[in-house]
Motif scaffolding. Sequence first.
Motif, short mmCIF file in Angstrom:
data_model
loop_
_atom_site.label_atom_id
_atom_site.label_comp_id
_atom_site.label_asym_id
_atom_site.label_seq_id
_atom_site.Cartn_x
_atom_site.Cartn_y
_atom_site.Cartn_z
N LYS A 163 0.93 -1.40 0.00
CA LYS A 163 0.02 0.01 -0.04
C LYS A 163 0.82 1.20 -0.01
N MET A 164 1.74 1.27 0.84
CA MET A 164 2.69 2.28 0.84
C MET A 164 3.22 2.62 -0.46
N LEU A 165 3.94 1.73 -1.15
CA LEU A 165 4.60 1.87 -2.49
C LEU A 165 3.74 2.37 -3.36
N ARG A 166 2.27 1.91 -3.57
CA ARG A 166 1.35 2.30 -4.37
C ARG A 166 0.90 3.74 -4.03
N ASP A 167 0.91 4.24 -2.99
CA ASP A 167 0.60 5.63 -2.62
C ASP A 167 1.86 6.53 -2.96
N GLN A 189 4.95 -1.25 15.12
CA GLN A 189 4.24 -2.01 15.49
C GLN A 189 3.94 -2.98 14.45
N GLY A 190 4.94 -3.55 13.67
CA GLY A 190 4.69 -4.44 12.51
C GLY A 190 4.37 -3.84 11.32
N ARG A 191 4.23 -2.43 11.17
CA ARG A 191 3.77 -1.87 10.06
C ARG A 191 5.00 -1.15 9.47
N VAL A 192 5.29 -1.26 8.12
CA VAL A 192 6.49 -0.75 7.37
C VAL A 192 5.97 0.97 7.09
N CYS A 193 7.07 1.70 7.42
CA CYS A 193 6.71 3.04 7.36
C CYS A 193 7.65 3.83 6.61
N GLY A 194 8.41 3.17 5.84
CA GLY A 194 9.40 3.70 4.94
C GLY A 194 10.22 2.61 4.17
N ASP A 223 6.47 6.89 4.69
CA ASP A 223 5.03 6.91 4.47
C ASP A 223 4.48 8.33 5.04
N GLU A 224 3.56 8.78 4.57
CA GLU A 224 2.99 10.12 4.65
C GLU A 224 2.74 10.24 6.30
N PHE A 255 3.91 9.23 8.78
CA PHE A 255 5.20 9.20 9.58
C PHE A 255 6.41 10.19 9.33
N ARG A 256 5.91 11.21 8.48
CA ARG A 256 6.80 12.23 8.28
C ARG A 256 6.90 13.33 9.36
N GLY A 257 8.06 14.05 9.14
CA GLY A 257 8.44 14.93 10.25
C GLY A 257 8.72 14.63 11.53
N LYS A 258 9.30 13.24 11.37
CA LYS A 258 9.73 12.68 12.83
C LYS A 258 11.42 12.50 12.57
N GLY A 259 11.97 12.79 11.50
CA GLY A 259 13.41 12.63 11.27
C GLY A 259 13.78 11.43 10.75
N LEU A 260 12.81 10.39 10.38
CA LEU A 260 13.05 9.04 9.95
C LEU A 260 13.86 8.94 8.66
N ALA A 261 13.78 9.93 7.62
CA ALA A 261 14.45 9.81 6.51
C ALA A 261 15.90 9.77 6.68
N LYS A 262 16.45 10.83 7.43
CA LYS A 262 17.92 11.17 7.47
C LYS A 262 18.16 9.79 8.19
N VAL A 263 17.75 9.31 9.34
CA VAL A 263 18.27 7.98 10.04
C VAL A 263 18.75 7.05 8.89
N LEU A 264 17.27 6.75 8.31
CA LEU A 264 17.26 5.52 7.33
C LEU A 264 18.23 5.77 6.39
N PHE A 265 18.57 6.84 5.80
CA PHE A 265 19.64 6.92 4.59
C PHE A 265 21.00 6.84 5.19
#
Length: 324
Positions: free
Chosen positions: A204-208, A237-242, A263-264, A266-276
């Motif tokens: 679902k996330m990828l389709r979005d 909680q088991g849900r992929v958010c990026g 995932d929209e 979960f944005r604004g939490k700083g996930l992207a920079k950590v993930l990258f």
Amino acid sequence: MRTIDITAGSREAKQAYSLYEQACEEQDMLHLPLTDREFEEKFLLPQEGMEKISLILEGGRAFASGVADRLTGKLFVTMAVTEKSSRRQGFGRAVLYDLEKRLMELNGKKELEISFFNPVPLPWGITGDKKIEHPNTPGVDVRSDAYIFLKNCGYRDFAMQNSYYLELSDYKLPEKMAEKRLQLEKEGITFTFYDPDVHTHMEKMLRDFQNPLWEKELLKETSRERGGRPVLVPVYQGRVCGFAGPLDVEKSKRGYFSGIGIDEAFRGKGLAKVLFCLLCEGLKERGAEFMTLFTGENNPARNIYEAVGFSIIRSWADMRKRQL
């Protein structure tokens, strides 16, 4: 000036390959040399989900190739090359116009595109002290003669892409990112590798995201235990958010990179920079010596790459032409 369809193993295929090799050797373009077999696989041999057309001008002075992509429904111009001594005499324009006509006859559409969405990827590189290679050309090199040629043939820019480079030999996970990771874990967001038997919400996330290339590549991936290329994901909680990845090292020692998305919700939490940053660290651990990637001039993701230390090494134009 008559154009001829190029078929694998023919005299025309050898002529077209010679034109491509000449352009690479003389650095008229940044594309990397191909073997004759690789050339035929890219431009001539059938592939599922697309229909290729490659034409050469009688006498072998110019060739052009394009593809109709069934996944996106788009028409792409992949390559147009003219023999150096025959340029600015109308040969390149003639074979390109015939290619455009033939492509439009395939699905009735009137728009042609040159962009990274082309399903026929062409590798490029820059020679110098550092080894820089990338598996896909994201548009038309704005420093090249081809850019002016295509402008004169009616193509117009619709987006700009920047190619980025980072050497991984000295890369370390920034202290701030390590602290941010701990903070996110306290909030219940952990970073791991995607496992379709355990995690939910990936499809679902990828389709979005509405990026068919991400869907095509990433939905094939599985957990490392099942033999797939690993995809790094934040999970709540088991849900992929990026996602970021897949993590893979190419023969050139380049760290592979398909993309990064959050995932929209979960944005604004700083996930992207950590993930990258974790992606860069993981690729270095697997033996990658450098990374290259590209993103749009106005894409906020560039802030992530630049914060990590990536620098722009080339700019490209995505171009379109619409026939009236």
